[in-house]
Design a protein around this motif. Sequence first.
Motif, PDB file in Angstrom:
ATOM      1  N   LEU A   1      24.374  18.726 -12.360  1.00 18.09           N
ATOM      2  CA  LEU A   1      23.878  18.629 -11.213  1.00 18.09           C
ATOM      3  C   LEU A   1      22.319  18.391 -11.393  1.00 18.09           C
ATOM      4  CD1 LEU A   1      25.753  21.482 -11.238  1.00 18.09           C
ATOM      5  CD2 LEU A   1      25.036  21.218  -8.644  1.00 18.09           C
ATOM      6  N   GLY A   2      21.775  17.664 -10.340  1.00 10.46           N
ATOM      7  CA  GLY A   2      20.410  17.319 -10.256  1.00 10.46           C
ATOM      8  C   GLY A   2      19.731  16.832  -9.147  1.00 10.46           C
ATOM      9  N   GLU A   3      18.632  16.592  -9.147  1.00  7.87           N
ATOM     10  CA  GLU A   3      17.738  16.445  -8.071  1.00  7.87           C
ATOM     11  C   GLU A   3      17.121  17.738  -7.586  1.00  7.87           C
ATOM     12  OE1 GLU A   3      18.375  12.907  -5.538  1.00  7.87           O
ATOM     13  OE2 GLU A   3      19.615  11.969  -7.263  1.00  7.87           O
ATOM     14  N   PHE A   4      16.896  18.778  -8.111  1.00  6.71           N
ATOM     15  CA  PHE A   4      16.501  19.835  -7.589  1.00  6.71           C
ATOM     16  C   PHE A   4      15.102  19.770  -7.825  1.00  6.71           C
ATOM     17  CE2 PHE A   4      20.722  21.434  -9.106  1.00  6.71           C
ATOM     18  CZ  PHE A   4      20.937  21.971  -7.766  1.00  6.71           C
ATOM     19  N   ASP A   5      14.325  20.387  -6.697  1.00  9.20           N
ATOM     20  CA  ASP A   5      13.114  21.079  -6.734  1.00  9.20           C
ATOM     21  C   ASP A   5      13.097  22.219  -7.242  1.00  9.20           C
ATOM     22  OD1 ASP A   5      12.318  18.717  -5.100  1.00  9.20           O
ATOM     23  OD2 ASP A   5      12.452  19.725  -3.321  1.00  9.20           O
ATOM     24  N   PRO A   6      12.252  22.619  -8.318  1.00  6.20           N
ATOM     25  CA  PRO A   6      11.908  23.713  -8.885  1.00  6.20           C
ATOM     26  C   PRO A   6      11.546  25.029  -7.917  1.00  6.20           C
ATOM     27  CG  PRO A   6      10.335  22.483  -9.585  1.00  6.20           C
ATOM     28  CD  PRO A   6      11.181  21.637  -8.579  1.00  6.20           C
ATOM     29  N   THR A   7      12.319  25.174  -6.887  1.00  9.63           N
ATOM     30  CA  THR A   7      12.162  26.420  -5.967  1.00  9.63           C
ATOM     31  C   THR A   7      12.907  27.771  -6.115  1.00  9.63           C
ATOM     32  OG1 THR A   7      13.701  25.750  -4.420  1.00  9.63           O
ATOM     33  CG2 THR A   7      11.583  24.696  -4.247  1.00  9.63           C
TER      34      THR A   7
ATOM     35  N   ASP B   1      12.638  28.999 -15.706  1.00  6.24           N
ATOM     36  CA  ASP B   1      11.849  30.418 -15.214  1.00  6.24           C
ATOM     37  C   ASP B   1      12.508  30.757 -14.172  1.00  6.24           C
ATOM     38  OD1 ASP B   1      10.279  30.135 -17.632  1.00  6.24           O
ATOM     39  OD2 ASP B   1       8.350  29.549 -16.395  1.00  6.24           O
ATOM     40  N   LEU B   2      12.720  30.246 -12.929  1.00 14.93           N
ATOM     41  CA  LEU B   2      13.173  30.581 -11.720  1.00 14.93           C
ATOM     42  C   LEU B   2      14.664  31.103 -11.939  1.00 14.93           C
ATOM     43  CD1 LEU B   2      11.403  27.958  -9.491  1.00 14.93           C
ATOM     44  CD2 LEU B   2      11.005  30.477  -9.443  1.00 14.93           C
ATOM     45  N   ILE B   3      15.292  30.295 -12.666  1.00 18.49           N
ATOM     46  CA  ILE B   3      16.873  30.432 -12.904  1.00 18.49           C
ATOM     47  C   ILE B   3      16.930  31.780 -13.625  1.00 18.49           C
ATOM     48  CG2 ILE B   3      18.958  29.731 -13.910  1.00 18.49           C
ATOM     49  CD1 ILE B   3      18.146  26.658 -12.691  1.00 18.49           C
ATOM     50  N   GLU B   4      16.287  31.705 -14.899  1.00 19.26           N
ATOM     51  CA  GLU B   4      16.468  33.083 -15.644  1.00 19.26           C
ATOM     52  C   GLU B   4      16.352  34.293 -14.726  1.00 19.26           C
ATOM     53  OE1 GLU B   4      15.198  30.847 -19.578  1.00 19.26           O
ATOM     54  OE2 GLU B   4      13.702  31.784 -18.550  1.00 19.26           O
TER      55      GLU B   4
ATOM     56  N   THR C   1       6.269  21.623 -17.547  1.00 10.67           N
ATOM     57  CA  THR C   1       7.121  20.791 -16.943  1.00 10.67           C
ATOM     58  C   THR C   1       7.862  21.294 -15.739  1.00 10.67           C
ATOM     59  OG1 THR C   1       9.283  21.112 -18.275  1.00 10.67           O
ATOM     60  CG2 THR C   1       7.497  19.523 -19.326  1.00 10.67           C
ATOM     61  N   ASP C   2       8.477  20.387 -14.827  1.00 11.36           N
ATOM     62  CA  ASP C   2       9.174  20.955 -13.762  1.00 11.36           C
ATOM     63  C   ASP C   2      10.566  21.708 -14.344  1.00 11.36           C
ATOM     64  OD1 ASP C   2       7.398  19.910 -11.672  1.00 11.36           O
ATOM     65  OD2 ASP C   2       8.337  18.045 -12.084  1.00 11.36           O
ATOM     66  N   GLY C   3      10.942  21.101 -15.287  1.00 14.91           N
ATOM     67  CA  GLY C   3      12.281  21.914 -15.899  1.00 14.91           C
ATOM     68  C   GLY C   3      11.871  23.238 -16.358  1.00 14.91           C
TER      69      GLY C   3
ATOM     70  N   CYS D   1      12.634  18.362 -17.797  1.00 15.73           N
ATOM     71  CA  CYS D   1      12.558  17.501 -16.867  1.00 15.73           C
ATOM     72  C   CYS D   1      11.104  17.559 -16.018  1.00 15.73           C
ATOM     73  CB  CYS D   1      13.535  17.924 -15.708  1.00 15.73           C
ATOM     74  SG  CYS D   1      15.315  17.664 -15.877  1.00 15.73           S
ATOM     75  N   LYS D   2      10.799  16.294 -15.678  1.00 20.97           N
ATOM     76  CA  LYS D   2       9.463  16.107 -14.841  1.00 20.97           C
ATOM     77  C   LYS D   2       9.919  15.051 -13.716  1.00 20.97           C
ATOM     78  CE  LYS D   2       7.244  15.697 -19.323  1.00 20.97           C
ATOM     79  NZ  LYS D   2       8.487  15.345 -20.181  1.00 20.97           N
ATOM     80  N   ARG D   3       9.643  15.602 -12.350  1.00 17.21           N
ATOM     81  CA  ARG D   3       9.947  15.079 -11.570  1.00 17.21           C
ATOM     82  C   ARG D   3       8.445  13.963 -11.126  1.00 17.21           C
ATOM     83  NH1 ARG D   3       9.530  19.035  -7.730  1.00 17.21           N
ATOM     84  NH2 ARG D   3       9.701  17.778  -6.089  1.00 17.21           N
ATOM     85  N   ASP D   4       8.882  12.964 -10.246  1.00 12.96           N
ATOM     86  CA  ASP D   4       7.915  12.003  -9.922  1.00 12.96           C
ATOM     87  C   ASP D   4       6.731  12.546  -9.417  1.00 12.96           C
ATOM     88  OD1 ASP D   4       9.586   9.763 -10.175  1.00 12.96           O
ATOM     89  OD2 ASP D   4      10.228   9.600  -8.332  1.00 12.96           O
ATOM     90  N   GLY D   5       5.752  12.235  -9.885  1.00 13.68           N
ATOM     91  CA  GLY D   5       4.335  12.818  -9.458  1.00 13.68           C
ATOM     92  C   GLY D   5       3.844  13.692 -10.393  1.00 13.68           C
ATOM     93  N   TRP D   6       4.665  14.366 -11.447  1.00 17.87           N
ATOM     94  CA  TRP D   6       4.210  15.192 -12.451  1.00 17.87           C
ATOM     95  C   TRP D   6       3.058  14.620 -13.243  1.00 17.87           C
ATOM     96  CZ3 TRP D   6       3.941  15.841 -17.777  1.00 17.87           C
ATOM     97  CH2 TRP D   6       3.759  16.957 -18.355  1.00 17.87           C
ATOM     98  N   ASP D   7       2.124  15.492 -13.397  1.00 16.38           N
ATOM     99  CA  ASP D   7       0.840  15.014 -14.040  1.00 16.38           C
ATOM    100  C   ASP D   7       0.724  16.130 -15.158  1.00 16.38           C
ATOM    101  OD1 ASP D   7      -1.771  14.311 -14.981  1.00 16.38           O
ATOM    102  OD2 ASP D   7      -2.494  14.574 -13.031  1.00 16.38           O
TER     103      ASP D   7
END
Length: 123
Positions: free
Chosen positions: A72-78, A31-34, A24-26, A11-17
Amino acid sequence: MTTWITVCDTCKRDGWDAETAGQTDGEVFADLIEKASEGRKAIAVRRHSCLMGCNRACNIAIQSKGKLAYTLGEFDPTPEAAEAVVEYASLHAEMETGVVPYRQWPQPIKGHFVTRHPPLPDK
């Protein structure tokens, strides 16, 4: 029974460079979920490349044998979003059918449900 959290690691959100991002954002979300799931009984996390929800990144799936499954989707990776995903998955694991009453949903998970799938039949 184990509830699985499948995290789309592409997953790559808008603005990913690609030039400035190390992951990647995914991958960041995985990492955060683990980390958030460490020590949680009945929860397992796996990564999968592409859940085909690119316009709704970051995406995850919550699944367990014989229970309703959710995308589920549209999560910010926080960290807050990761904790909410793990908390919801823990509740899913506790429920016989996988249906978690809305009043028990962690607030950061609300508004992120994309699909619900019935369990696969045994026959």
